[in-house]
Design a protein around this motif. Sequence first.
Motif, PDB file in Angstrom:
ATOM      1  N   GLU A  66       0.868  -1.273   0.193  1.00 30.58           N
ATOM      2  CA  GLU A  66      -0.100  -0.170   0.064  1.00 30.58           C
ATOM      3  C   GLU A  66       0.888   1.131   0.003  1.00 30.58           C
ATOM      4  N   TYR A  67       1.838   1.275   0.765  1.00 28.01           N
ATOM      5  CA  TYR A  67       2.739   2.358   1.008  1.00 28.01           C
ATOM      6  C   TYR A  67       3.459   2.544  -0.519  1.00 28.01           C
ATOM      7  N   ALA A  68       3.995   1.253  -0.974  1.00 31.36           N
ATOM      8  CA  ALA A  68       4.696   1.634  -2.426  1.00 31.36           C
ATOM      9  C   ALA A  68       3.763   2.128  -3.531  1.00 31.36           C
ATOM     10  N   ASP A  69       2.572   1.673  -3.445  1.00 35.55           N
ATOM     11  CA  ASP A  69       1.511   2.221  -4.692  1.00 35.55           C
ATOM     12  C   ASP A  69       1.321   3.692  -4.319  1.00 35.55           C
ATOM     13  N   PHE A  74       9.152   1.718  -2.309  1.00 36.54           N
ATOM     14  CA  PHE A  74       8.900   1.117  -0.931  1.00 36.54           C
ATOM     15  C   PHE A  74      10.335   1.777  -0.267  1.00 36.54           C
ATOM     16  N   LEU A  75      10.310   2.858   0.229  1.00 39.01           N
ATOM     17  CA  LEU A  75      11.632   3.456   0.971  1.00 39.01           C
ATOM     18  C   LEU A  75      10.909   4.289   2.032  1.00 39.01           C
ATOM     19  N   PRO A  76      10.315   3.669   2.914  1.00 38.97           N
ATOM     20  CA  PRO A  76       9.755   4.724   3.877  1.00 38.97           C
ATOM     21  C   PRO A  76      10.736   5.361   4.842  1.00 38.97           C
ATOM     22  N   ILE A  77      10.294   6.500   5.299  1.00 36.25           N
ATOM     23  CA  ILE A  77      11.251   7.265   6.030  1.00 36.25           C
ATOM     24  C   ILE A  77      10.989   6.701   7.511  1.00 36.25           C
TER      25      ILE A  77
END
Length: 93
Positions: A66-69, A74-77
């Motif tokens: 979901e984050y990547a979309d 997909f590189l969350p802080i």
Amino acid sequence: MPYTVVTPEDWGRGQRDPPGQWIAEQRRTCTAGTLEAGRVAELEKLGMLWSKQETAWADEVAVAKEYADIHACFLPITFLVAPQWGARPPELA
């Protein structure tokens, strides 16, 4: 189902183990390869989750997807999303 869950008295449990303990035992038996195939199939029809770790993994991968979309990568802080995953970078401390 938590290992320590206790069913209501009116369920007539008798001498049986609490459901959480019984489920844990089925998981151990299946992992050891000694749970009969018919029993495995019967439990799977009920939606048995054989591995809590696999279920947690699937849940976390769904969040990552979901984050990547949303962010096209997909590189969350990590220090903003989940502090326990990483410390603040020194330049921001």
